[in-house]
Design a protein around this motif. Structure first.
Motif, PDB file in Angstrom:
ATOM      1  N   ALA A  75       0.884  -1.180   0.000  1.00  0.00           N
ATOM      2  CA  ALA A  75       0.000   0.000   0.000  1.00  0.00           C
ATOM      3  C   ALA A  75       0.913   1.217   0.000  1.00  0.00           C
ATOM      4  O   ALA A  75       1.482   1.591   1.030  1.00  0.00           O
ATOM      5  CB  ALA A  75      -0.909  -0.023   1.222  1.00  0.00           C
ATOM      6  N   ASN A  76       1.086   1.807  -1.173  1.00  0.00           N
ATOM      7  CA  ASN A  76       2.008   2.942  -1.267  1.00  0.00           C
ATOM      8  C   ASN A  76       1.368   4.210  -0.739  1.00  0.00           C
ATOM      9  O   ASN A  76       0.204   4.508  -1.029  1.00  0.00           O
ATOM     10  CB  ASN A  76       2.452   3.132  -2.723  1.00  0.00           C
ATOM     11  CG  ASN A  76       3.530   4.189  -2.844  1.00  0.00           C
ATOM     12  OD1 ASN A  76       4.541   4.103  -2.157  1.00  0.00           O
ATOM     13  ND2 ASN A  76       3.300   5.193  -3.670  1.00  0.00           N
ATOM     14  N   ASN A  82       6.671   4.828  -9.215  1.00  0.00           N
ATOM     15  CA  ASN A  82       7.770   4.392 -10.087  1.00  0.00           C
ATOM     16  C   ASN A  82       8.923   3.758  -9.312  1.00  0.00           C
ATOM     17  O   ASN A  82       9.848   3.220  -9.905  1.00  0.00           O
ATOM     18  CB  ASN A  82       8.292   5.560 -10.936  1.00  0.00           C
ATOM     19  CG  ASN A  82       8.843   6.673 -10.086  1.00  0.00           C
ATOM     20  OD1 ASN A  82       8.241   7.074  -9.092  1.00  0.00           O
ATOM     21  ND2 ASN A  82       9.996   7.181 -10.455  1.00  0.00           N
ATOM     22  N   HIS A  83       8.852   3.795  -7.970  1.00  0.00           N
ATOM     23  CA  HIS A  83       9.876   3.132  -7.151  1.00  0.00           C
ATOM     24  C   HIS A  83       9.527   1.656  -6.909  1.00  0.00           C
ATOM     25  O   HIS A  83      10.260   0.955  -6.239  1.00  0.00           O
ATOM     26  CB  HIS A  83      10.026   3.863  -5.811  1.00  0.00           C
ATOM     27  CG  HIS A  83       8.711   4.056  -5.090  1.00  0.00           C
ATOM     28  ND1 HIS A  83       7.758   4.957  -5.503  1.00  0.00           N
ATOM     29  CD2 HIS A  83       8.179   3.437  -4.011  1.00  0.00           C
ATOM     30  CE1 HIS A  83       6.708   4.888  -4.707  1.00  0.00           C
ATOM     31  NE2 HIS A  83       6.936   3.970  -3.795  1.00  0.00           N
ATOM     32  N   ILE A  84       8.376   1.238  -7.432  1.00  0.00           N
ATOM     33  CA  ILE A  84       7.953  -0.164  -7.266  1.00  0.00           C
ATOM     34  C   ILE A  84       7.951  -0.836  -8.638  1.00  0.00           C
ATOM     35  O   ILE A  84       7.390  -0.287  -9.599  1.00  0.00           O
ATOM     36  CB  ILE A  84       6.533  -0.238  -6.651  1.00  0.00           C
ATOM     37  CG1 ILE A  84       6.498   0.494  -5.303  1.00  0.00           C
ATOM     38  CG2 ILE A  84       6.074  -1.687  -6.513  1.00  0.00           C
ATOM     39  CD1 ILE A  84       5.108   0.606  -4.688  1.00  0.00           C
ATOM     40  N   ASP A  85       8.555  -2.001  -8.742  1.00  0.00           N
ATOM     41  CA  ASP A  85       8.525  -2.752  -9.995  1.00  0.00           C
ATOM     42  C   ASP A  85       7.169  -3.475 -10.092  1.00  0.00           C
ATOM     43  O   ASP A  85       6.976  -4.540  -9.504  1.00  0.00           O
ATOM     44  CB  ASP A  85       9.693  -3.747 -10.032  1.00  0.00           C
ATOM     45  CG  ASP A  85       9.832  -4.392 -11.405  1.00  0.00           C
ATOM     46  OD1 ASP A  85       8.794  -4.628 -12.064  1.00  0.00           O
ATOM     47  OD2 ASP A  85      10.969  -4.664 -11.811  1.00  0.00           O
ATOM     48  N   LEU A  86       6.247  -2.846 -10.823  1.00  0.00           N
ATOM     49  CA  LEU A  86       4.881  -3.376 -10.885  1.00  0.00           C
ATOM     50  C   LEU A  86       4.827  -4.754 -11.548  1.00  0.00           C
ATOM     51  O   LEU A  86       4.059  -5.620 -11.128  1.00  0.00           O
ATOM     52  CB  LEU A  86       3.961  -2.428 -11.662  1.00  0.00           C
ATOM     53  CG  LEU A  86       3.580  -1.086 -11.022  1.00  0.00           C
ATOM     54  CD1 LEU A  86       2.398  -0.491 -11.767  1.00  0.00           C
ATOM     55  CD2 LEU A  86       3.283  -1.196  -9.547  1.00  0.00           C
ATOM     56  N   GLY A  93       2.440 -12.039  -7.418  1.00  0.00           N
ATOM     57  CA  GLY A  93       1.087 -12.053  -6.853  1.00  0.00           C
ATOM     58  C   GLY A  93       0.905 -11.040  -5.729  1.00  0.00           C
ATOM     59  O   GLY A  93       0.120 -11.269  -4.799  1.00  0.00           O
ATOM     60  N   VAL A  94       1.630  -9.938  -5.813  1.00  0.00           N
ATOM     61  CA  VAL A  94       1.516  -8.897  -4.790  1.00  0.00           C
ATOM     62  C   VAL A  94       0.700  -7.734  -5.375  1.00  0.00           C
ATOM     63  O   VAL A  94       1.037  -7.200  -6.435  1.00  0.00           O
ATOM     64  CB  VAL A  94       2.910  -8.401  -4.343  1.00  0.00           C
ATOM     65  CG1 VAL A  94       2.787  -7.258  -3.337  1.00  0.00           C
ATOM     66  CG2 VAL A  94       3.719  -9.547  -3.750  1.00  0.00           C
ATOM     67  N   VAL A  95      -0.345  -7.354  -4.669  1.00  0.00           N
ATOM     68  CA  VAL A  95      -1.197  -6.238  -5.101  1.00  0.00           C
ATOM     69  C   VAL A  95      -0.511  -4.920  -4.718  1.00  0.00           C
ATOM     70  O   VAL A  95       0.132  -4.831  -3.672  1.00  0.00           O
ATOM     71  CB  VAL A  95      -2.585  -6.361  -4.415  1.00  0.00           C
ATOM     72  CG1 VAL A  95      -3.385  -5.074  -4.504  1.00  0.00           C
ATOM     73  CG2 VAL A  95      -3.351  -7.538  -5.029  1.00  0.00           C
ATOM     74  N   ARG A 320      -9.685   0.111  -3.377  1.00  0.00           N
ATOM     75  CA  ARG A 320     -10.131   1.223  -4.245  1.00  0.00           C
ATOM     76  C   ARG A 320      -9.050   1.707  -5.213  1.00  0.00           C
ATOM     77  O   ARG A 320      -9.346   2.074  -6.352  1.00  0.00           O
ATOM     78  CB  ARG A 320     -10.509   2.360  -3.273  1.00  0.00           C
ATOM     79  CG  ARG A 320     -10.917   3.654  -3.882  1.00  0.00           C
ATOM     80  CD  ARG A 320     -11.417   4.525  -2.737  1.00  0.00           C
ATOM     81  NE  ARG A 320     -11.741   5.841  -3.182  1.00  0.00           N
ATOM     82  CZ  ARG A 320     -12.077   6.839  -2.343  1.00  0.00           C
ATOM     83  NH1 ARG A 320     -12.119   6.623  -1.044  1.00  0.00           N
ATOM     84  NH2 ARG A 320     -12.368   8.029  -2.818  1.00  0.00           N
ATOM     85  N   ASP A 321      -7.801   1.719  -4.766  1.00  0.00           N
ATOM     86  CA  ASP A 321      -6.749   2.349  -5.587  1.00  0.00           C
ATOM     87  C   ASP A 321      -5.729   1.348  -6.097  1.00  0.00           C
ATOM     88  O   ASP A 321      -4.532   1.609  -6.067  1.00  0.00           O
ATOM     89  CB  ASP A 321      -6.049   3.418  -4.743  1.00  0.00           C
ATOM     90  CG  ASP A 321      -7.011   4.437  -4.175  1.00  0.00           C
ATOM     91  OD1 ASP A 321      -7.839   4.951  -4.944  1.00  0.00           O
ATOM     92  OD2 ASP A 321      -6.936   4.714  -2.965  1.00  0.00           O
ATOM     93  N   ARG A 322      -6.206   0.237  -6.577  1.00  0.00           N
ATOM     94  CA  ARG A 322      -5.270  -0.793  -7.046  1.00  0.00           C
ATOM     95  C   ARG A 322      -4.612  -0.340  -8.348  1.00  0.00           C
ATOM     96  O   ARG A 322      -5.285   0.080  -9.288  1.00  0.00           O
ATOM     97  CB  ARG A 322      -6.051  -2.089  -7.273  1.00  0.00           C
ATOM     98  CG  ARG A 322      -5.161  -3.223  -7.659  1.00  0.00           C
ATOM     99  CD  ARG A 322      -5.875  -4.539  -7.642  1.00  0.00           C
ATOM    100  NE  ARG A 322      -4.914  -5.553  -8.112  1.00  0.00           N
ATOM    101  CZ  ARG A 322      -5.130  -6.848  -8.055  1.00  0.00           C
ATOM    102  NH1 ARG A 322      -6.256  -7.308  -7.578  1.00  0.00           N
ATOM    103  NH2 ARG A 322      -4.222  -7.685  -8.507  1.00  0.00           N
ATOM    104  N   VAL A 323      -3.291  -0.424  -8.399  1.00  0.00           N
ATOM    105  CA  VAL A 323      -2.565  -0.104  -9.641  1.00  0.00           C
ATOM    106  C   VAL A 323      -1.867  -1.327 -10.219  1.00  0.00           C
ATOM    107  O   VAL A 323      -1.376  -1.291 -11.345  1.00  0.00           O
ATOM    108  CB  VAL A 323      -1.566   1.065  -9.448  1.00  0.00           C
ATOM    109  CG1 VAL A 323      -2.296   2.359  -9.130  1.00  0.00           C
ATOM    110  CG2 VAL A 323      -0.530   0.770  -8.371  1.00  0.00           C
ATOM    111  N   ALA A 324      -1.768  -2.396  -9.431  1.00  0.00           N
ATOM    112  CA  ALA A 324      -1.214  -3.665  -9.970  1.00  0.00           C
ATOM    113  C   ALA A 324      -1.705  -4.815  -9.098  1.00  0.00           C
ATOM    114  O   ALA A 324      -2.109  -4.622  -7.962  1.00  0.00           O
ATOM    115  CB  ALA A 324       0.295  -3.646  -9.955  1.00  0.00           C
TER     116      ALA A 324
END
Ligand code: 8YV
Length: 324
Positions: A75-76, A82-86, A93-95, A320-324
């Motif tokens: 949960a950023n 951009n600091h997380i390798d999506l 399997g990490v959301v 609500r704010d899932r990006v990956a």
């Protein structure tokens, strides 16, 4: 307490957020506020069910390769990720979630603050006053550049750029141009009184102030390079509240030295907190320490939004704010 999800929090957060985290989860807080290096992040990924992380945590594929991997959500705390390798997160399997919306107005304020500070030479003036070097008012003292009525060029037209556009139009009577590969619907653009340009080149060529509002991706890395800096007007200013990677910092230093552009207002840098030392010596540059969302109200709202995402995830609902 067993049964509660374990959340590792990588930095100190406002007290209200830490208190809420302790109520909701088995929260492992970072009381020293020392950024976790790769090993510390891996330890957190091995032992916690989720991480509440920030821009100072480089969560690379190597970090995510840790075994055994316990954490199922990152949960950023922040909208940029951009600091997380999506891709690596997806593979493992990490959301991943972020905190959009709550920081839009503050970041737009930050962009405007930089625009005004650099154009009106506020940093220079303040340094002079503090140094005891101000000898009094005179008609030719520290003359800057007018902001009202000028042309603002927005690179990207997402939430933050739109908030900047509203300030520019309503508060400063500016003409607003923009380029976004995925532009907002025509009615939104019409409401903002903004005009689309077919390319970034067109925007930088015409603007008196170029303000960056695109995410940092492989495609936008060094979007503002030596060539585009040359396209800018010699009297124009560059404002960056997005990410350092969007600007080739060495090319910017060269352009500022050669007076290809008039100045720059920067909140973000390619290798924060490091920056090209030459930038610190330049009077026509305003340098802020990544303050975009740095208000009490917004940092609490960001924390609560991250908590909302964690709670949803652990209860089995889509965050609500899932990006990956
Ligand atoms: C945050 C930001 O302070 O949200 C973002 O993308 O750049 C800032 O508002 C920072 O990212 C915290 O992680």
């Amino acid at each position: 307490m067993s049964g509660r999800s374990r959340v590792a929090v990588t930095r100190r957060l406002p007290a209200a957020v830490e208190e809420q985290l302790a109520r909701e989860f088995d929260a492992q807080l970072n009381r020293d506020d020392r950024p976790l290096e790769a090993a510390g992040l891996q330890q957190a990924l091995r032992t916690a069910d989720g991480l509440l992380c920030t821009v100072t945590d480089r969560i690379s594929a190597e970090v995510l390769a840790v075994e055994p991997l316990q954490a199922r959500i990152l949960a950023n705390f922040g909208v940029g990720f951009n600091h997380i390798d999506l891709a690596a997160a997806r593979t493992r399997g990490v959301v991943v979630t972020n905190t959009p919306e709550v920081l839009t107005e503050d970041t737009a304020d930050d962009a405007f603050m930089l625009m005004l500070m650099v154009a009106r030479r506020a940093g220079e003036g303040e340094r002079q006053v503090r140094a005891g070097a101000w000898t009094g008012w005179r008609p030719t003292h520290l003359l800057g550049t007018k902001v009202s009525g000028k042309t603002l060029g927005l690179v990207g037209m997402g939430r933050i750029a739109r908030a900047v556009a509203r300030r520019a139009r309503l508060g400063f009577g500016m003409r607003v141009l923009f380029h976004d590969p995925v532009p907002p619907p025509p009615e939104v653009v019409g409401e903002l009184g903004a005009t689309a340009r077919p390319s970034v080149d067109d925007v930088v060529r015409e603007a008196d102030f170029v303000s960056l509002h695109c995410p940092a991706t492989p495609e936008t890395r060094h979007l503002i390079d030596a060539r585009r800096l040359k396209l800018m007007k010699p009297g124009a200013f560059l404002i960056n509240t997005a990410r350092g990677d969007v600007v080739d910092e060495q090319a910017l230093v060269a352009a500022l030295k050669a007076r290809t552009i008039a100045g720059a207002g920067l909140d973000v840098y390619e290798r924060e907190p490091a920056m090209s030392p030459e930038l610190r010596t330049m009077e026509n540059v305003v340098l802020l320490p990544h303050l975009g969302s740095a208000t009490q109200e917004t940092r609490v709202a960001m924390g609560m939004r991250a908590i909302e995402n964690l709670k949803a995830f652990f209860s089995g609902a889509p965050p609500r704010d899932r990006v990956a």
